[in-house]
Every structure is written in structure tokens, then in C-alpha cells.
Design a protein around this motif. Sequence first.
Motif, mmCIF file in Angstrom:
data_model
loop_
_atom_site.group_PDB
_atom_site.id
_atom_site.type_symbol
_atom_site.label_atom_id
_atom_site.label_comp_id
_atom_site.label_asym_id
_atom_site.label_seq_id
_atom_site.Cartn_x
_atom_site.Cartn_y
_atom_site.Cartn_z
ATOM 1 N N THR A 76 0.854 -1.186 0.000
ATOM 2 C CA THR A 76 0.000 0.000 0.000
ATOM 3 C C THR A 76 0.891 1.238 0.000
ATOM 4 O O THR A 76 1.748 1.394 0.862
ATOM 5 C CB THR A 76 -0.893 0.009 1.251
ATOM 6 N N GLN A 77 0.719 2.101 -0.963
ATOM 7 C CA GLN A 77 1.555 3.285 -1.044
ATOM 8 C C GLN A 77 0.726 4.476 -1.509
ATOM 9 O O GLN A 77 -0.287 4.323 -2.181
ATOM 10 C CB GLN A 77 2.747 3.071 -1.969
ATOM 11 N N ARG A 78 1.194 5.641 -1.096
ATOM 12 C CA ARG A 78 0.528 6.876 -1.498
ATOM 13 C C ARG A 78 1.560 7.980 -1.577
ATOM 14 O O ARG A 78 2.596 7.943 -0.906
ATOM 15 C CB ARG A 78 -0.574 7.247 -0.500
ATOM 16 N N LEU A 79 1.286 8.968 -2.399
ATOM 17 C CA LEU A 79 2.186 10.104 -2.553
ATOM 18 C C LEU A 79 1.740 11.232 -1.634
ATOM 19 O O LEU A 79 0.548 11.530 -1.539
ATOM 20 C CB LEU A 79 2.198 10.577 -4.006
ATOM 21 N N GLU A 80 2.688 11.850 -0.964
ATOM 22 C CA GLU A 80 2.412 12.979 -0.080
ATOM 23 C C GLU A 80 3.377 14.108 -0.421
ATOM 24 O O GLU A 80 4.586 13.889 -0.549
ATOM 25 C CB GLU A 80 2.589 12.583 1.386
ATOM 26 N N ALA A 81 2.838 15.320 -0.558
ATOM 27 C CA ALA A 81 3.673 16.496 -0.815
ATOM 28 C C ALA A 81 3.974 17.202 0.497
ATOM 29 O O ALA A 81 3.081 17.396 1.331
ATOM 30 C CB ALA A 81 2.966 17.449 -1.779
ATOM 31 N N PHE A 82 5.226 17.579 0.675
ATOM 32 C CA PHE A 82 5.668 18.288 1.870
ATOM 33 C C PHE A 82 6.259 19.628 1.443
ATOM 34 O O PHE A 82 7.286 19.673 0.754
ATOM 35 C CB PHE A 82 6.709 17.470 2.632
ATOM 36 N N VAL A 83 5.598 20.712 1.841
ATOM 37 C CA VAL A 83 6.041 22.054 1.451
ATOM 38 C C VAL A 83 7.218 22.475 2.325
ATOM 39 O O VAL A 83 7.171 22.375 3.554
ATOM 40 C CB VAL A 83 4.890 23.070 1.573
ATOM 41 N N ILE A 84 8.283 22.940 1.693
ATOM 42 C CA ILE A 84 9.495 23.348 2.402
ATOM 43 C C ILE A 84 9.303 24.759 2.959
ATOM 44 O O ILE A 84 8.924 25.667 2.221
ATOM 45 C CB ILE A 84 10.713 23.298 1.457
ATOM 46 N N PRO A 85 9.561 24.961 4.243
ATOM 47 C CA PRO A 85 9.374 26.298 4.833
ATOM 48 C C PRO A 85 10.267 27.344 4.177
ATOM 49 O O PRO A 85 11.401 27.061 3.789
ATOM 50 C CB PRO A 85 9.763 26.096 6.299
ATOM 51 N N HIS A 86 9.720 28.533 4.055
ATOM 52 C CA HIS A 86 10.470 29.692 3.546
ATOM 53 C C HIS A 86 10.679 30.633 4.725
ATOM 54 O O HIS A 86 9.713 31.084 5.351
ATOM 55 C CB HIS A 86 9.684 30.369 2.428
ATOM 56 N N ILE A 87 11.941 30.923 5.054
ATOM 57 C CA ILE A 87 12.252 31.706 6.253
ATOM 58 C C ILE A 87 13.049 32.948 5.854
ATOM 59 O O ILE A 87 14.280 32.938 5.816
ATOM 60 C CB ILE A 87 13.050 30.860 7.262
ATOM 61 N N PRO A 88 12.345 34.053 5.514
ATOM 62 C CA PRO A 88 13.046 35.302 5.176
ATOM 63 C C PRO A 88 13.314 36.135 6.430
ATOM 64 O O PRO A 88 12.565 36.076 7.405
ATOM 65 C CB PRO A 88 12.048 36.002 4.255
ATOM 66 N N HIS A 89 14.388 36.906 6.390
ATOM 67 C CA HIS A 89 14.727 37.770 7.531
ATOM 68 C C HIS A 89 15.414 39.027 7.001
ATOM 69 O O HIS A 89 16.384 38.941 6.247
ATOM 70 C CB HIS A 89 15.652 37.025 8.493
ATOM 71 N N ASP A 90 14.891 40.192 7.379
ATOM 72 C CA ASP A 90 15.422 41.477 6.917
ATOM 73 C C ASP A 90 16.033 42.265 8.068
ATOM 74 O O ASP A 90 15.618 42.144 9.225
ATOM 75 C CB ASP A 90 14.318 42.324 6.277
ATOM 76 N N ASP A 91 17.008 43.088 7.714
ATOM 77 C CA ASP A 91 17.607 44.022 8.665
ATOM 78 C C ASP A 91 18.129 45.197 7.846
ATOM 79 O O ASP A 91 17.918 45.256 6.624
ATOM 80 C CB ASP A 91 18.725 43.359 9.471
ATOM 81 N N ALA A 92 18.788 46.130 8.489
ATOM 82 C CA ALA A 92 19.290 47.305 7.778
ATOM 83 C C ALA A 92 20.452 47.923 8.547
ATOM 84 O O ALA A 92 20.598 47.732 9.754
ATOM 85 C CB ALA A 92 18.175 48.334 7.599
ATOM 86 N N VAL A 93 21.277 48.632 7.810
ATOM 87 C CA VAL A 93 22.331 49.465 8.401
ATOM 88 C C VAL A 93 22.066 50.897 7.974
ATOM 89 O O VAL A 93 22.010 51.195 6.774
ATOM 90 C CB VAL A 93 23.737 49.021 7.958
ATOM 91 N N LEU A 94 21.874 51.766 8.954
ATOM 92 C CA LEU A 94 21.601 53.173 8.671
ATOM 93 C C LEU A 94 22.890 53.985 8.697
ATOM 94 O O LEU A 94 23.871 53.608 9.346
ATOM 95 C CB LEU A 94 20.629 53.734 9.711
ATOM 96 N N ALA A 95 22.861 55.113 7.988
ATOM 97 C CA ALA A 95 24.002 56.022 8.045
ATOM 98 C C ALA A 95 24.288 56.425 9.487
ATOM 99 O O ALA A 95 25.447 56.562 9.906
ATOM 100 C CB ALA A 95 23.728 57.255 7.185
ATOM 101 N N LEU A 96 23.232 56.569 10.283
ATOM 102 C CA LEU A 96 23.374 56.931 11.678
ATOM 103 C C LEU A 96 24.137 55.874 12.464
ATOM 104 O O LEU A 96 24.842 56.190 13.433
ATOM 105 C CB LEU A 96 21.975 57.129 12.288
ATOM 106 N N ASP A 97 24.013 54.585 12.049
ATOM 107 C CA ASP A 97 24.732 53.511 12.730
ATOM 108 C C ASP A 97 26.239 53.607 12.501
ATOM 109 O O ASP A 97 27.033 53.176 13.344
ATOM 110 C CB ASP A 97 24.238 52.141 12.233
ATOM 111 N N VAL A 98 26.612 54.131 11.333
ATOM 112 C CA VAL A 98 28.026 54.194 10.956
ATOM 113 C C VAL A 98 28.680 55.488 11.430
ATOM 114 O O VAL A 98 29.848 55.513 11.825
ATOM 115 C CB VAL A 98 28.171 54.055 9.423
#
Length: 351
Positions: A76-98
Motif C-alpha cells: 500500500t503506497q501513497r504520494l504525499e507532498a511536503f512544502v518546504i518552509p520559507h524563512i526570510p529575515h530582513d535588517d538594515a544598516v543606517l548612516a546613523l549607525d556608521v
Amino acid sequence: MANVLNLFDNAPFSAVALTASVNVVPNAYGRLNELDLFSDEYVPTTAVMLNIDRGVLNLLPMGSRGGPASLGRPGTQRLEAFVIPHIPHDDAVLALDVQNRLAWVPRGDTAGELAAGQDLIESKLITMRRKHAITLEYLRVGAIKGAILDYDGTVYMDLFARFGVTPKSVDFTFGTASADLGSKCREISGYIEDNLMGDTMSGVMALCSPAFFDRLVTHASVKEAYKYFVATQNPLRNDLRKGFIFQNITFEEYRGSATKLNEDKSTSVQRFIPDGDARFFPLGTTDTFTNYWAPPDFWAQTNTAPNPADRVFVAPLEPMEFGKGMKIHTESNPLPLCKRPSVLVRGFSSN
């Protein structure tokens, strides 16, 4: 003093150089990375399709030479789809930081140069990579628990439900002095062996919360074995929480945790294995634990399996409005799976 590098002149790094900067950071993925439990598979899609085969091994009848052979029947067999997680992450460097920030210099060097923009960008990238790394450890722990969770504890993927498996739990009843913990360990090992379904293993391991580990080694039926184990391990040199072998199971205290941001903006510590629990799983398998990696959400890499060196992707720097700084985008796309969740066992104590 040296001139400060203009942070906004032609973006200091290309996407390739930025990714290279991220990849020089040591892989601090945690204990499951050190155990090398998961094999890696790099796919060109954002989901994987698995064939879940419920094949049955049956005894074959004897036959006469030259006569008809018994016929195999499809499992007995069946196909199953597994969605791969997408993990985005944003940050920034400001002129004020430098602005007005001194560059780091080796001890004894008094040059006192002002910081360059790329120094802060690389510092940000290191921190961002470490966040991806601890998230990967969190997902992998979820895979050995049978439920992959999002950052807030909500269930992203219930592996037991997807594979049609009833979770196995063993109550160690630590509060009962006469409890035979050796028999419980043998029960777990036998259960895992019976459910390998064609795979092999080299041993069984248990990652234990601190409370579980402490109650285990102080229980009457384990205390004597632990005393002799300690005597042969030189406790003045070795940390015995990093591997106590009892009934051929390696018990290890696991303190993996991360800071969780709550809805009210407060923070709390989230332990990857709940206090009082232990998670048992086989070691040395060949096809039970797999980490799938999907391509990033970038135009140039669509439908292309990622390079094994690029597990955390970095987009080209994006200038902010009016030249106020640079935006940084990183992402990772991992799916750690246990393809035989019937080999996973939860240990707990009801008293």
C-alpha cells in the motif's frame, strides 16, 4: 584618521560576496548538527513528494524446481507532498549607525580609525546567520519530536498525522521508587528496532530536558549504574550530562533554547524540548532523517537546486530612500524530515 568608506557608493558587496561573508561564519547549528543525524538533499522545487510505502514482509512458500513461483503483491503506497518552509529575515544598516563609530582594532593598536560601512554590514550578517542557525536547530528538534513548529509554537507539520502513525510515549514514573527503568529502556529500544522498516541503526539516543535527566540519574533503579559510570568517566574532567549510557541508550541533557518574542512585545525563553520530557530516536540510520533544501526566492535561482555551500542566501543590498542606509535581506529554506516517525518515542513521567 582614515576616510570613512561611503556606504552608499555602488553597494559595497555583490550578492555572491555577501553570501561568502555569511558562509565563513562557523556552523553553530547545535547538537543535532554535531550528531550528523540528517542527510542533506538539495532540490530545485519548493516542495518534495514522498512515496509512503506500507510494504508488508510475509513468509514465502516452498515450491518445486521448475514449478510456478509465488507472486509478489504490491504494498500500500501513497504520494504525499511536503512544502518546504520559507524563512526570510530582513535588517538594515543606517548612516546613523556608521556615523562617528570607531572601527574595531586589535589589542594594542591605537590607530582609532572610523568604522567602515561594510564592517557593520558584515556584523549584521553574522547575527542574521546565527538566527537562521538556531531556527534550523529548532526545526530539527521538531522533526525528532514528530511535529515541526513555527517560531510561536504553532504546528507547521504534524509528521505523525502525515505518515499515519500513532505517537509512542513511555511513562518513566520517576516518582515510584520501585519502577524498573531498565525495562522501560528495553521497551523503547525494541519498539524502535521493530519500526525501522528496512533501515538500520547503530544505537538509540535520548535528548533529555534537565529535569528529566536529573530524575533519571537519581532514580533508585539507575543510581547504582550511574555511580559506576561516573567512576569510569573521570568526572573531574568530563561533563557527564553529555552522554550517560544506560541499557545501551545514550542519555544526554539537552538545554537548547531561544528567545521568543511574545505578542505583547515581551520576551521569554522557549526550550526546544519541554521541561520533564525526553525524546528518543535512532542513530546511524541511512534513510530516516533527511534535510531538504529549496532554492531561494530570487529570480536568478528559480527551479535550481541550491549549492550545498549556500544554506543561507543573501540578496544584493538595497539602498533606502534618500540614501539613508542599506537594507539587507537573508533567507533559508530548510525542511528537516523524519521519514519514519514510528521510530520516535517521547519519554515523560506522570509522577
